[in-house]
Design an enzyme around this catalytic site. Structure first.
Site: not given
Length: 278
Positions: A164, A160, A147
């Site tokens: 990532k 998150y 991402s």
């Protein structure tokens, strides 16, 4: 950039393929590149629906249900796939979830779930298929969905972001291992930006403030996000061309990456420490 890749008529295994970017990759791989596709997802209904769409349009696809956080389920998926369809040309480690909330307010179970799916899930899928891919005669490819959150930092998504960044580093470390033994396997990393997917609709939130952030991001993706189909088309074209880093929005990636890189480099600005002499 590595050598161009031939995917036509070969097998793809895609996790998190029941919706979003994974669904679009499965559909475009089958219909635009004549690939046979294993649509893997934790949700059987979603996987079946994607397979039905592909088959109705004339493509070849099969549904597989697996929780990528569970090594035994992924190992079984690999065994059944290899037995039924042979070795894959493309394995896409795409399954992922979001979690919103400040670091110190994030529930440990939410943190663990995010890492187990996003990080361990990517490792499990790659690990399950790599031995066959490494020993294969034809070149094959691994694609990791990271991402823009994997090249930068922002507040409110610590779980998150950590996951990532880990996926992106995992791909780089794997590429180094594969290159060290001259394995016929390439590694690419997808760094999607603002994409209209369900990821924030399905996200966990640690408290009312985190829930508001989740809802805000979900609305933003719906209104401003590019389609998963456009990401999939761009990604498969990049894979065929041998690209290692796949940015769907290079300007946004740069805006995330440059402050992060500057922060890392800031510690070097003072130069090397002086060496004391007697």
């Amino acid at each position: 950039m590595s050598a161009p890749l031939d995917l036509a008529g070969r097998l793809a295994v895609i996790s998190g393929a029941g919706s979003g970017i994974g669904e679009a990759l499965a559909t475009r791989a089958a219909l635009d590149h004549a690939m046979q596709v294993v649509v893997a997802d934790v949700d059987a209904g979603r996987a079946d629906a994607v397979v039905e769409t592909i088959r109705t349009a004339g493509g070849q696809a099969w549904a597989a249900v697996a929780d990528v956080a569970d090594w035994d389920q992924v190992a079984r998926l690999a065994q059944e796939t290899l037995r039924a369809h042979g070795a894959p040309a493309l394995v896409v480690c795409n399954a992922g979830v979001e979690t919103t909330g400040l670091f110190w307010e994030t529930a440990p179970e939410h943190w663990a779930r995010t890492q187990s799916i996003n990080v361990n899930g990517a490792f499990h899928l790659a690990r399950a298929f790599l031995p066959t891919m490494v020993s294969g005669e034809q070149r094959s490819q691994l694609l990791f969905t990271s991402s823009i959150a994997g090249v930068g930092i922002s507040a409110g998504q610590s779980a998150y972001h950590v996951s990532k960044h880990a996926v992106r580093v995992m791909a780089q470390a794997l590429a180094a291992d594969l290159e060290s033994v001259a394995a016929p396997v390439g590694v690419s990393v997808l760094l999607p930006g603002v994409v209209a997917t369900r990821i924030f609709d399905d996200a966990t939130a640690s408290n009312p403030q985190a829930e508001q952030l989740r809802a805000t991001y979900a609305d933003y993706l719906r209104s401003a996000g590019v389609t998963p189909d456009s990401i999939a088309t761009r990604t498969l074209t990049a894979l065929l061309a041998g690209e290692r880093w796949i940015h769907d929005d290079p300007a946004l990636s740069r805006r995330m990456l440059e402050p992060h890189a500057a922060d890392l480099l800031a510690g070097l600005e003072a130069g090397e420490p002086e060496v004391a002499t007697a």
